[in-house]
Design a protein around this motif. Structure first.
Motif, PDB file in Angstrom:
ATOM      1  N   ASN A   1       7.935   4.010   1.496  1.00 57.54           N
ATOM      2  CA  ASN A   1       6.597   4.523   1.439  1.00 57.54           C
ATOM      3  C   ASN A   1       6.505   5.126   0.017  1.00 57.54           C
ATOM      4  OD1 ASN A   1       5.950   4.151   4.080  1.00 57.54           O
ATOM      5  ND2 ASN A   1       6.959   6.151   4.884  1.00 57.54           N
TER       6      ASN A   1
ATOM      7  N   ASP B   1       0.839  -1.196  -0.075  1.00 53.84           N
ATOM      8  CA  ASP B   1       0.029   0.077  -0.001  1.00 53.84           C
ATOM      9  C   ASP B   1       0.876   1.269  -0.084  1.00 53.84           C
ATOM     10  OD1 ASP B   1       1.088   0.201   2.712  1.00 53.84           O
ATOM     11  OD2 ASP B   1      -0.904   0.116   3.361  1.00 53.84           O
ATOM     12  N   ASN B   2       0.522   2.488   0.354  1.00 56.42           N
ATOM     13  CA  ASN B   2       0.957   3.600   0.131  1.00 56.42           C
ATOM     14  C   ASN B   2       1.906   3.724   1.399  1.00 56.42           C
ATOM     15  OD1 ASN B   2       1.575   5.680  -1.414  1.00 56.42           O
ATOM     16  ND2 ASN B   2       0.859   7.018   0.090  1.00 56.42           N
ATOM     17  N   TYR B   3       1.974   2.851   2.548  1.00 53.96           N
ATOM     18  CA  TYR B   3       2.911   3.012   3.527  1.00 53.96           C
ATOM     19  C   TYR B   3       3.680   1.888   3.716  1.00 53.96           C
ATOM     20  CZ  TYR B   3       0.357   7.301   4.675  1.00 53.96           C
ATOM     21  OH  TYR B   3      -0.187   8.476   4.609  1.00 53.96           O
TER      22      TYR B   3
ATOM     23  N   GLN C   1      -7.759   1.523   2.470  1.00 50.05           N
ATOM     24  CA  GLN C   1      -7.957   3.045   2.323  1.00 50.05           C
ATOM     25  C   GLN C   1      -6.751   3.763   1.651  1.00 50.05           C
ATOM     26  OE1 GLN C   1      -9.058   4.812   6.008  1.00 50.05           O
ATOM     27  NE2 GLN C   1      -9.194   6.965   5.343  1.00 50.05           N
ATOM     28  N   TRP C   2      -5.543   3.229   1.954  1.00 46.53           N
ATOM     29  CA  TRP C   2      -4.447   4.073   1.623  1.00 46.53           C
ATOM     30  C   TRP C   2      -3.516   2.934   0.596  1.00 46.53           C
ATOM     31  CZ3 TRP C   2      -4.936   8.566   3.168  1.00 46.53           C
ATOM     32  CH2 TRP C   2      -5.487   8.834   4.284  1.00 46.53           C
TER      33      TRP C   2
END
Length: 205
Positions: A164, A137-139, A197-198
């Motif tokens: 990230n 994901d984004n993280y 969500q991310w």
């Protein structure tokens, strides 16, 4: 009088450095778990003698059977070493094995210091090839994972954290494990998982 200096000098006079003296100081391979029925041994040959080493016989075997000789030639100065790749050995059975290796006939001479000739390593042939695929994901810095032996809790493999701003980046890791039971755990340090969500993160083993 006959003091300590005299005694030390006398000791040196009866224990000169061996002129032709070789040995295997390190085994780079095989070691650990190997996901193949073939191995290509790699050893570190040391010249422990005072003469330049121009030739030596390297003797090696798996499980103390079918000993093979490899005739090394080159120019190895005193107190130097060289990495030697030995011919591939095929047809290994799954399970634990021992690799033994020793040198003989340095420069065609008898090795009068056989203490440093030999070395050995333990390795295992595993038959279970696994592929772990993680979509971040984004993280990615929050994502780590590990595989542990379910019986001993020994860490077999691990990975992460990742970068990230890497949503949809695919991480692929090829693994090899012996027969047994294992626990795979994937962690998200923030606690909100890797989907959705991310970024639409996921994993597959």
């Amino acid at each position: 009088g006959y003091g300590m200096v005299d005694a030390y000098q006398a000791l040196l006079s009866v224990a000169p450095q061996v002129q032709d003296d070789a040995g295997i100081s390190v085994i780079n391979a095989p070691i650990g778990s190997i996901c193949s029925s073939s191995i290509t041994p790699e050893v570190v040959l040391n010249n422990f003698g005072s003469n330049t080493l121009n030739s030596v016989t390297i003797n090696y075997a798996i499980d103390n059977a079918n000993w093979t000789t490899y005739n090394w030639t080159g120019s190895l100065a005193s107190a130097s070493n060289a990495v030697v790749t030995l011919p591939t050995i095929s047809g290994l059975s799954a399970g634990s094995h021992t690799f033994d290796v020793y040198t003989s006939s340095p420069n065609g001479q008898a090795d009068n210091n056989s203490v440093n000739d030999a070395n050995s390593s333990n390795f295992s042939v595993a038959t279970n090839a696994l592929t772990l695929t993680i979509v971040l994901d984004n993280y990615g810095s929050e994502t780590t994972w590990e595989i542990r032996d379910a019986n001993t809790n020994q860490l077999v493999a691990s990975g992460g954290p990742y970068q990230n701003a890497s949503a949809s980046t695919v991480i692929t890791r090829n693994l090899c494990v012996a027969d047994g039971c294992y626990d795979f755990t994937i962690f998200d340090s923030y606690g909100d998982g890797i989907c959705c969500q991310w970024g639409n993160g996921s994993y597959e083993l």
